[in-house]
Scaffold this active site. Structure first.
Site, PDB file in Angstrom:
ATOM      1  N   ASP B 136       0.864  -1.187   0.000  1.00  0.00           N
ATOM      2  CA  ASP B 136       0.000   0.000   0.000  1.00  0.00           C
ATOM      3  C   ASP B 136       0.897   1.232   0.000  1.00  0.00           C
ATOM      4  O   ASP B 136       1.434   1.623   1.039  1.00  0.00           O
ATOM      5  CB  ASP B 136      -0.921  -0.005   1.233  1.00  0.00           C
ATOM      6  CG  ASP B 136      -2.029  -1.052   1.126  1.00  0.00           C
ATOM      7  OD1 ASP B 136      -1.812  -2.086   0.435  1.00  0.00           O
ATOM      8  OD2 ASP B 136      -3.102  -0.853   1.730  1.00  0.00           O
ATOM      9  N   LYS B 216      -6.610   3.476  -3.835  1.00  0.00           N
ATOM     10  CA  LYS B 216      -7.075   3.480  -2.446  1.00  0.00           C
ATOM     11  C   LYS B 216      -7.234   4.925  -2.007  1.00  0.00           C
ATOM     12  O   LYS B 216      -6.436   5.780  -2.387  1.00  0.00           O
ATOM     13  CB  LYS B 216      -6.044   2.728  -1.600  1.00  0.00           C
ATOM     14  CG  LYS B 216      -6.272   2.749  -0.100  1.00  0.00           C
ATOM     15  CD  LYS B 216      -5.229   1.873   0.618  1.00  0.00           C
ATOM     16  CE  LYS B 216      -5.241   2.103   2.118  1.00  0.00           C
ATOM     17  NZ  LYS B 216      -4.208   1.326   2.824  1.00  0.00           N
ATOM     18  N   LYS B 252     -10.108   0.427  -3.035  1.00  0.00           N
ATOM     19  CA  LYS B 252     -10.077   0.258  -1.579  1.00  0.00           C
ATOM     20  C   LYS B 252     -10.354   1.582  -0.884  1.00  0.00           C
ATOM     21  O   LYS B 252      -9.477   2.432  -0.783  1.00  0.00           O
ATOM     22  CB  LYS B 252      -8.718  -0.289  -1.135  1.00  0.00           C
ATOM     23  CG  LYS B 252      -8.607  -0.471   0.392  1.00  0.00           C
ATOM     24  CD  LYS B 252      -7.274  -1.079   0.800  1.00  0.00           C
ATOM     25  CE  LYS B 252      -7.092  -1.074   2.318  1.00  0.00           C
ATOM     26  NZ  LYS B 252      -5.772  -1.588   2.736  1.00  0.00           N
TER      27      LYS B 252
END
Lengths: 497, 323
Positions: B136, B216, B252
């Site tokens: 991430d 995300k 996400k």
């Protein structure tokens, strides 16, 4: 080609499973509130429900189930006479009441509407076929807002018309349509009462129930008898009201054909008249618009309330360079609209209001299919019983086609294109109507320039179908005259000296 | 120059986008669709702890909870992944061996990204070496807000290549690009940043149906974190990327989603925004492969609602293990 959804994680992660991946859908979510409805309703005259003079009733039918919901009185000349007389008798006292006391009654009505909101919403959806989402979130809250807003005006009218002395018009005949039954009753009654008039209201014959529930609210809040009278019936009842010599003003919302007849009848009588009639409103999408939001706006513009909206954006003009993207995204979005039971909380598009209206829509669809345009309709099933029309569009429409010129009053869109702003304006204004318009572009200077050149009573910029009690609503040309709502709407219910 | 691959980003009208996002919150999810949504959402959770005081013990207990969120109920799925700082990846790799639950590691100088590029890339390499399945990363918001799109693009591309180069056999290292939308502020910026991230991952050949590349919303360290309008705009970027290139990009939302009800509103948004975009039946993105919730407390509310469906009563918060 269709392939299977991805494998469940069961195959990936051992001990645990999930039983749904891409196929998740919404289960039925029926509204559970049951409104208290009578089997039979009389007219509401002089503060109480009364039997019709000729003893005749008609049935009001749910368009989603085709079942009879209740029997409603059929208004005759004698009933209209009685209602107008009651309104005339109530007028002096109501007009003489201190404005702040009138405001209190109107305020009480608004509060009671809020308290009964869910029952009214369910009744509205049962009787008219509109989705509960919409009656719950739009119709009923706006109706209450209209009474709240006008309660505030009642004792401030001299400020609305500075230097003038506003007086009531007198007895107002008000004829309302079936597309927003309670909301249209609120649009007509709230300003009339605030300005000190008394009223005879005739709801549409396919959707009388919520107006009659509103009458029950008038009883509860002890509105003085005769201030609002409600006579139910079809066209003949409305005609009797229009032609009645005891009426000082008519406010009519409905078709242009009927509006023209009323205007002819009123010519030279000195009585006041406001007409809110049909439309074939343009929604103009420029290439520099936020396309996804513009697609949302197209959907809200034409498929809101099954297209039974006088200001529906039934003609879409898309700049040629983005036409393919807009149409593709629009079709995909239309397939996401959930058509079906109006009382299911997830329904987006409900039932067509009546068998007759469905027949009218189908006639236009048949006519449209004989032209050169391409017909497309959203996928999916509709219930076996009831009156249904899935959202649909005609693509590559020529402006001369009937489906591009006449008001269909259904979930039917005509898609056309343009290349330059001047062409967009010319095509948008090329209609006998002038009720509303929408403009979509991210460019501020352009949006105001285009808006100023559109001949329409309401122009929405980067939005569509936004209503507010403080905002005047009404048309140009064959869409009628007079404004409802806001400061301008008060003018129709006052005589200035 | 790869910048040519960055498509011109469309503008976003914030008022209408917000209105559309709000419409999903009036969807009514009942009966079987509720139970399905709860299980689906649970299977999409990246169970997260990102604190300075994280300990190996806490990481191990989160891993245990990730595999069997509700012990004794074999029909309750594992969550998709756990998400930790790089220093905890080795501990997690040990605890999760053979379970199928993925290990996500924040990297690239999370959460601010205010470090030299070589440090950020080394941070990523180390996490991959230690056994992270998913990285991430954070984008360079300073460069983005200064208008240096090519810098943002090149840095995402560099991290994407580190992940892609680590693919071997069954091991696919996935990437999630954190835009930190709370700092980007406008929906126009959110859309542009989404398009840049997708273009860079596309160039690195990272995007596949198994969720090779995600965008995300947030680190969880900046407020506001995930919101529905922001997520809608990102889903629209994902949809347009599929229309244009035929690629699958994962999504996400992270931070701020705490209740089961919020979770199923997000699922409604995914369904109605992405269904019918590709040739799959149903909505291909309603799967942990392509949609995740970054959350710490959401899992317990999902479990609480699932327990309620079984027993008819709401359990107290302390009936569920914190981790």
């Amino acid at each position: 080609m269709t392939t299977a959804p991805p494998p469940s994680r069961a195959s990936v992660i051992g001990p645990a499973t999930i039983d749904v991946t891409g196929l998740w859908d919404y289960a039925p979510a029926p509204e559970s509130v049951k409104p208290k409805l009578r089997d039979r309703y009389g007219h509401f005259i002089d503060g109480k429900f009364v039997e019709p003079a000729q003893g005749q009733y008609f049935q009001t039918v749910s368009p989603s189930t085709e079942q009879v919901i209740a029997e409603v009185a059929e208004g005759s000349q004698a009933d209209v006479d009685r209602a107008v007389a009651a309104a005339r008798d109530a007028l002096p006292k109501w007009t003489a009441l201190p404005a702040i006391e009138r405001a209190k009654y109107i305020y009480r009505i608004a509060r009671r509407l809020q308290e009964c909101a869910r029952e009214l919403a369910v009744a509205e959806s049962m009787d008219g076929g509109k989705p509960i989402r919409e009656s719950r979130d739009v119709d009923i809250p706006l109706a209450a807002q209209h009474f709240f807003y006008h309660a505030g005006w009642a004792d401030k009218l001299e400020y609305a018309f500075a230097g003038r002395n506003p007086k009531p018009v007198g007895v107002c005949g008000q004829i309302i349509p079936w597309n927003f039954p309670l909301l249209m009753a609120a649009w007509k009654l709230a300003p009339a009462l605030a300005c000190g008039n008394t009223c005879v209201l005739k709801p549409a014959e396919t959707t009388p129930l919520t107006a009659l529930m509103l009458a029950e609210i008038f009883e509860e809040v002890e509105l003085p008898p005769g201030v609002v009278n409600i006579v139910t019936g079809a066209g003949a009842t409305g005609a009797a009201l229009v032609e009645h010599s005891g009426i000082d003003k008519i406010a009519f919302t409905g078709s242009t054909a009927v509006g023209k007849k009323i205007a002819q009848h009123f010519a030279g009588t000195g009585k006041k008249l406001t007409l809110e009639l049909g439309g074939k409103s343009p929604n103009i999408i420029f290439e520099d618009a936020s396309i996804d939001q513009a697609v949302e706006g197209i959907v809200q513009g034409i498929y809101f309330n099954q297209g039974h909206v006088c200001c529906a954006g039934s003609r879409v003009f898309v700049q040629e360079s983005v036409r393919d993207e807009v149409v593709e995204k629009l079709k995909r979005r239309m397939n996401q609209l959930r058509v079906g039971d109006p009382l299911d909380k997830n329904t987006d598009v409900g039932a067509i209001n009546s068998e007759g209206q469905l027949a009218t829509i189908n006639t236009y669809l048949a006519e449209g299919k004989t032209g050169g345009s391409t017909f497309w309709q959203a996928e999916g099933e509709t219930p076996d019983r009831g009156y249904w029309c899935k959202p649909c569009l005609f693509d590559n429409v020529q402006p001369s086609e009937v489906i591009a010129r006449e008001e269909i009053f259904g979930p039917v869109l005509a898609v056309m294109t343009f290349r330059t702003p001047a062409e967009a304006i010319e095509r948008a204004n090329n209609t006998p109507y002038g009720l509303a318009a929408g403009v979509w572009t991210d460019k501020g200077s352009k949006i105001f320039e285009i808006a100023s050149k559109l001949k329409a009573g309401v122009v929405w910029l980067n939005t569509y179908n936004k209503f507010d009690a403080a905002s005047p609503f009404g048309g140009f040309k064959e869409s009628g005259f007079g404004r409802e709502g806001g400061l301008h709407g008060l003018r129709a219910y006052t005589r200035l000296s | 120059m790869p910048k040519a691959l960055i498509p011109p980003s469309p503008t976003v009208d914030a008022i209408m986008a917000t209105e559309r996002a709000k419409s999903f919150t009036t969807r009514s999810i009942k009966k079987e669709s509720k139970e399905q949504a709860l299980k689906l959402a649970l299977s999409m959770v990246d169970l997260t702890t990102l604190e300075g005081k994280d300990s190996p013990e806490k990481v191990r207990s989160i891993c245990r909870k990730a595999v069997t969120p509700m012990p004794g109920h074999p029909d309750i799925p594992s969550v998709a992944a756990v998400c930790f700082y790089p220093s905890m990846v080795k501990v997690a790799a040990e605890a999760l061996k053979g379970t199928g639950v993925k290990i996500a590691s924040v990297a690239t100088g999370f959460p601010s990204g205010q470090y030299p590029l070589d440090v950020r890339l080394r941070d990523t390499e180390k996490a991959i070496e230690d056994g992270a399945d998913e990285i991430d990363m954070v984008i360079n918001r300073g460069a983005f807000l200064a208008g240096q799109r090519d810098v943002v693009y090149d840095e995402i591309l560099a991290v994407s290549r580190l992940c892609r180069d680590a693919w071997s056999g069954d091991r696919h290292v996935h990437l999630k690009v954190i835009l930190e939308t709370g700092e980007l502020e406008t929906l126009d910026n959110v859309r542009l940043a989404s398009d840049i991230a997708i273009a860079a991952m596309l160039e690195a050949n990272l995007l596949d149906e198994q969720g090779g590349g995600f965008i995300k919303t947030s680190t969880g360290k900046v407020s506001p974190a995930a919101t529905m309008p922001v997520t809608l705009v990102m889903l629209e970027a994902i949809r347009d990327a599929h229309r244009r290139e035929g690629v699958f990009v994962g999504m996400k939302p992270a931070g701020g989603i705490r209740t089961a009800k919020e979770a199923w509103h997000y699922l409604c948004m995914v369904k109605e925004t992405l269904e019918g975009v590709d040739s799959h039946t149903g909505c291909h993105w309603l799967s942990p492969h392509l949609f995740r919730f970054g959350a710490s407390s959401l899992a317990n509310d999902l479990l609480r609602q699932l327990a309620h469906l079984r027993t008819g009563v709401y359990a107290a918060g302390y009936d569920f293990a914190e981790a």
